[in-house]
Every structure is written in C-alpha cells, then in structure tokens.
Motif scaffolding. Structure first.
Motif, PDB file in Angstrom:
ATOM      1  N   PHE A   6       0.825  -1.207   0.000  1.00  0.00           N
ATOM      2  CA  PHE A   6       0.000   0.000   0.000  1.00  0.00           C
ATOM      3  C   PHE A   6       0.858   1.256   0.000  1.00  0.00           C
ATOM      4  O   PHE A   6       1.943   1.291   0.605  1.00  0.00           O
ATOM      5  CB  PHE A   6      -0.876   0.047   1.255  1.00  0.00           C
ATOM      6  CG  PHE A   6      -2.029  -0.909   1.273  1.00  0.00           C
ATOM      7  CD1 PHE A   6      -3.338  -0.443   1.215  1.00  0.00           C
ATOM      8  CD2 PHE A   6      -1.821  -2.278   1.377  1.00  0.00           C
ATOM      9  CE1 PHE A   6      -4.413  -1.318   1.249  1.00  0.00           C
ATOM     10  CE2 PHE A   6      -2.888  -3.160   1.409  1.00  0.00           C
ATOM     11  CZ  PHE A   6      -4.187  -2.673   1.344  1.00  0.00           C
ATOM     12  N   ASP A   9      -2.113   6.730  -0.576  1.00  0.00           N
ATOM     13  CA  ASP A   9      -3.306   6.846  -1.422  1.00  0.00           C
ATOM     14  C   ASP A   9      -4.123   5.557  -1.404  1.00  0.00           C
ATOM     15  O   ASP A   9      -5.358   5.582  -1.402  1.00  0.00           O
ATOM     16  CB  ASP A   9      -2.918   7.185  -2.862  1.00  0.00           C
ATOM     17  CG  ASP A   9      -2.448   8.627  -3.020  1.00  0.00           C
ATOM     18  OD1 ASP A   9      -2.767   9.446  -2.132  1.00  0.00           O
ATOM     19  OD2 ASP A   9      -1.763   8.905  -4.009  1.00  0.00           O
ATOM     20  N   ASP A  10      -3.432   4.417  -1.389  1.00  0.00           N
ATOM     21  CA  ASP A  10      -4.139   3.129  -1.364  1.00  0.00           C
ATOM     22  C   ASP A  10      -4.911   2.947  -0.063  1.00  0.00           C
ATOM     23  O   ASP A  10      -6.049   2.461  -0.066  1.00  0.00           O
ATOM     24  CB  ASP A  10      -3.146   1.978  -1.548  1.00  0.00           C
ATOM     25  CG  ASP A  10      -2.472   1.996  -2.900  1.00  0.00           C
ATOM     26  OD1 ASP A  10      -3.188   2.168  -3.901  1.00  0.00           O
ATOM     27  OD2 ASP A  10      -1.241   1.855  -2.949  1.00  0.00           O
ATOM     28  N   ARG A  13      -8.108   4.591  -0.078  1.00  0.00           N
ATOM     29  CA  ARG A  13      -9.069   4.098  -1.071  1.00  0.00           C
ATOM     30  C   ARG A  13      -9.462   2.647  -0.839  1.00  0.00           C
ATOM     31  O   ARG A  13      -9.836   1.932  -1.763  1.00  0.00           O
ATOM     32  CB  ARG A  13      -8.495   4.275  -2.474  1.00  0.00           C
ATOM     33  CG  ARG A  13      -8.358   5.751  -2.844  1.00  0.00           C
ATOM     34  CD  ARG A  13      -7.821   5.958  -4.239  1.00  0.00           C
ATOM     35  NE  ARG A  13      -7.776   7.374  -4.551  1.00  0.00           N
ATOM     36  CZ  ARG A  13      -6.701   8.018  -5.011  1.00  0.00           C
ATOM     37  NH1 ARG A  13      -5.583   7.348  -5.229  1.00  0.00           N
ATOM     38  NH2 ARG A  13      -6.747   9.318  -5.251  1.00  0.00           N
ATOM     39  N   LEU A 200      -0.353  -1.661  -5.542  1.00  0.00           N
ATOM     40  CA  LEU A 200      -1.674  -1.152  -5.914  1.00  0.00           C
ATOM     41  C   LEU A 200      -1.623   0.118  -6.761  1.00  0.00           C
ATOM     42  O   LEU A 200      -2.614   0.469  -7.410  1.00  0.00           O
ATOM     43  CB  LEU A 200      -2.504  -0.897  -4.651  1.00  0.00           C
ATOM     44  CG  LEU A 200      -2.795  -2.156  -3.802  1.00  0.00           C
ATOM     45  CD1 LEU A 200      -3.493  -1.766  -2.510  1.00  0.00           C
ATOM     46  CD2 LEU A 200      -3.637  -3.148  -4.584  1.00  0.00           C
ATOM     47  N   GLY A 202      -1.827   3.232  -6.117  1.00  0.00           N
ATOM     48  CA  GLY A 202      -2.771   4.290  -5.801  1.00  0.00           C
ATOM     49  C   GLY A 202      -4.224   3.967  -6.088  1.00  0.00           C
ATOM     50  O   GLY A 202      -5.097   4.809  -5.862  1.00  0.00           O
ATOM     51  N   ARG A 203      -4.518   2.766  -6.565  1.00  0.00           N
ATOM     52  CA  ARG A 203      -5.904   2.403  -6.898  1.00  0.00           C
ATOM     53  C   ARG A 203      -6.720   1.994  -5.681  1.00  0.00           C
ATOM     54  O   ARG A 203      -7.936   1.918  -5.735  1.00  0.00           O
ATOM     55  CB  ARG A 203      -5.916   1.252  -7.907  1.00  0.00           C
ATOM     56  CG  ARG A 203      -5.219   1.579  -9.207  1.00  0.00           C
ATOM     57  CD  ARG A 203      -5.403   0.455 -10.186  1.00  0.00           C
ATOM     58  NE  ARG A 203      -4.606   0.669 -11.389  1.00  0.00           N
ATOM     59  CZ  ARG A 203      -4.813   0.062 -12.540  1.00  0.00           C
ATOM     60  NH1 ARG A 203      -5.806  -0.795 -12.650  1.00  0.00           N
ATOM     61  NH2 ARG A 203      -4.054   0.301 -13.575  1.00  0.00           N
ATOM     62  N   GLY A 204      -6.046   1.702  -4.571  1.00  0.00           N
ATOM     63  CA  GLY A 204      -6.757   1.206  -3.409  1.00  0.00           C
ATOM     64  C   GLY A 204      -7.069  -0.270  -3.541  1.00  0.00           C
ATOM     65  O   GLY A 204      -6.682  -0.934  -4.514  1.00  0.00           O
ATOM     66  N   LEU A 205      -7.790  -0.805  -2.559  1.00  0.00           N
ATOM     67  CA  LEU A 205      -8.079  -2.232  -2.524  1.00  0.00           C
ATOM     68  C   LEU A 205      -9.549  -2.450  -2.194  1.00  0.00           C
ATOM     69  O   LEU A 205     -10.105  -1.792  -1.315  1.00  0.00           O
ATOM     70  CB  LEU A 205      -7.221  -2.920  -1.455  1.00  0.00           C
ATOM     71  CG  LEU A 205      -7.400  -4.434  -1.300  1.00  0.00           C
ATOM     72  CD1 LEU A 205      -6.903  -5.173  -2.536  1.00  0.00           C
ATOM     73  CD2 LEU A 205      -6.671  -4.930  -0.054  1.00  0.00           C
TER      74      LEU A 205
END
Length: 333
Positions: A6, A9-10, A13, A200, A202-205
């Motif tokens: 992570f 940002d992740d 999100r 990730l 920055g897209r998150g999980l």
C-alpha cells in the motif's frame, strides 16, 4: 503467500463490498461442496445437495477439481447483482482471457477437461457450462440466497462499524487469522503454493466477503495485477448457518402466506438487514416498495420500526421470528 503493498493513497481508497454476487457465491460453494471441513456449518447442506446431483455434475467437477487451482470462472463472469448479468459477461469474455485461464489450469493439472475444452472458441460450450451452473444454483443456492445475501450485507455493516471505531488498521488487522496487516503491507495466506507481490499504484483495494469460501483469496487479472480484490470469509456461526439452511426450506410456504417479496423482506430483517436502503439493495427493489412492505409487516405485528439519525431501522418481533421458526433472539454475525 500473497503480499499487497500500500501507499498512503491506497490506504485512503480501501473499500468494502458485501459480495461479488450470486454467480461468484455459487462457484465458491463448489469448494465447500467438495470438502469435509466445517461439517457443523455445511454438513446438512452438503448432504442434501450431493444427493440431488445428476450426470452433469462432471462439468462442476471440471470447474472445481479436487486439487486446486480451480478454473477461475468467477473472474471471467465478474461481479454482478444477478446470474443473468454474470452470464452475459462470461459469454462476452475475450478469447484471450478465457485461453489464459485454461492455459493456467492446464499448467497446474496437465490437461483441460473435455467439458471445458471448447470454451475459447465455441459459444455453445459456454452456454452449456452456464446452463449447468444455473441448474446447480437453483438447486443448491437459490433456496437460501436471501439468507446468504442478508448475512453478507450484515458482515459488511459490521466491518463498516469496525472501520469507524478503529480505523483502517483495525479493519485490515481483523479480517481473518490468515490475513496479516503489517503496514504498509497486507499479507494474505491463500493456502496454496503460489507466492506473489502486488503493488496497488494508488488504486486502493476492494475487500469482499464470501459465505462459502472459508479461506482468503486474492483475485486479479494477470494482465493488470495492480487491480486486485481480496476475498475474505464472512464470520459465520453454526447456529446462524443452520438457520439459513432451515429458512431456505420453508421459503415457499412463507411466500404463499405473505407474498414472495414481503416474505423476503421479513427474512432479510431477521437476518440482520435493518435499514430500508440496505433492504432495497439486498432484494433489488425500490426503497418505496420496501417502505410499503415494512408498513404491512409492522401493522401485522411482525416487525418494529424506529428512526436512528437519518436511518429507519427495522427489527423482527417475537411473532415475526416465530413465523420464521427462528430463535427469539436477534441474529448476530
């Protein structure tokens, strides 16, 4: 071990979803059907379903063989609200994606079963596989889906409460004993021999609960591994599981008495889906329709309703629970 790395940002999100949909849970249930673990929770369901399997069960065995990994039809069908949407996605899956899944399957099992061999190029084979899965769903999952979905909705609500009380650290630390959060990395033991790292970007999980999967899993597109999903087992007690199997067998009788939708509303409320909005999402009907049904149920003395901040909360009465043949305590996860 799968390690998910992570950034700040992740962490911001992270999202939680109750389920990938009825197609995913139907396919996940094949793992539970094959096994012998957690007999207290799944034994009665296994015995009933196994007794009703016909000759087409060879297709189901091909999808989920005794030795992992399975053919990842869940990934190809995608998340959805109903079987029809998943079927459309699976039928439209690019040939390259289907071939990649079958190549991986063959690499682990030495061959592709005849029942799956034509999936890349032949639409009729895809339809036949879908037909078999649909028949299995109607026999094994459909009678219990309202209770299963209500349980998963309640699981999501419980995780949301943990997030509010304890933050992201509390949420990620308490998902499952085989999921370990050591910031900034989430370690997921999927119980297989595969080892992988995911960044990730920055897209998150997305975290998704499952009723039938009893070990965590990471689902991802090999062509885009940054976009991955962690599937974790929903908390499930023996008594609650037994209630879901029992409720499923009496659904038709209750529907004959109250009407199908109203019976589903009462059952969902008893399973812990308490707000009008959650009931509307769970049963795929409008909030206005839910309000009409809850009014009738309340006037009949089957539920109570109260307002809490901006939410309207519904709970079953003793009479409502008796009608459902439930214990006179509100179910918890």
């Amino acid at each position: 071990m799968h390690r998910i790395h992570f950034t700040a940002d992740d962490v911001a999100r992270v999202r939680v979803a109750p389920t990938l949909g009825p197609m995913a849970e139907t396919l996940f249930s094949l793992h539970a059907l094959r096994g012998r673990t957690e007999e207290a929770m799944f034994g009665a369901w296994r015995r009933r379903v196994r007794g009703g399997l016909d000759s087409r069960s060879a297709v189901l065995a091909a999808i989920t063989p005794a030795r992992k990994p399975a053919f990842d039809m869940v990934f190809l069908a995608g998340p959805s609200r109903d079987l029809a949407e998943s079927a459309e996605t699976f039928l439209a899956s690019p040939r390259q994606a289907v071939r990649a899944e079958l190549d991986f399957y063959a690499g682990q099992h030495s061959r592709v079963p005849a029942a799956l061999a034509g999936l890349v190029d032949t639409l009729a084979v895809r339809r036949e596989v879908l037909s078999t899965v649909d028949a299995y769903h109607r026999a094994a999952i459909g009678p219990h889906w309202t209770g299963i979905r209500a349980h998963l909705d309640a699981e999501r609500a419980r995780r949301g409460a943990i997030l509010l009380d304890r933050g992201i650290d509390g949420l990620l630390s308490g998902l499952h004993p085989k999921i370990r959060w050591t910031p900034p990395t989430l370690h997921v033991d999927c119980g297989d021999r595969f080892d992988a790292d995911f960044t990730l970007d920055g897209r998150g999980l997305l975290l998704v609960s499952s009723f039938f999967l009893r070990a965590p899993s990471v689902m991802y597109d090999p062509r885009n591994p940054a976009d991955c999903i962690v599937i974790y087992p929903a908390a499930l007690g023996v008594d609650h599981a037994a209630g879901i199997w029992t409720a499923g067998t009496s659904t038709q009788a209750l529907a004959n008495l109250l009407g199908r939708t109203r019976a589903s509303v009462l059952t969902a409320i008893a399973d812990g889906v308490t707000t009008t909005g959650a009931l509307a999402r769970s049963l795929d009907v409008s909030s206005a329709a839910i309000s009409q049904h809850t009014t009738v149920l309340r006037e009949a003395g089957l539920i109570t309703t109260r307002r809490h901040h901006n939410n309207v909360l519904h709970n079953p009465t003793r009479t409502g629970l008796t009608l459902l043949d439930r214990d006179h305590t509100h179910p918890t996860t």
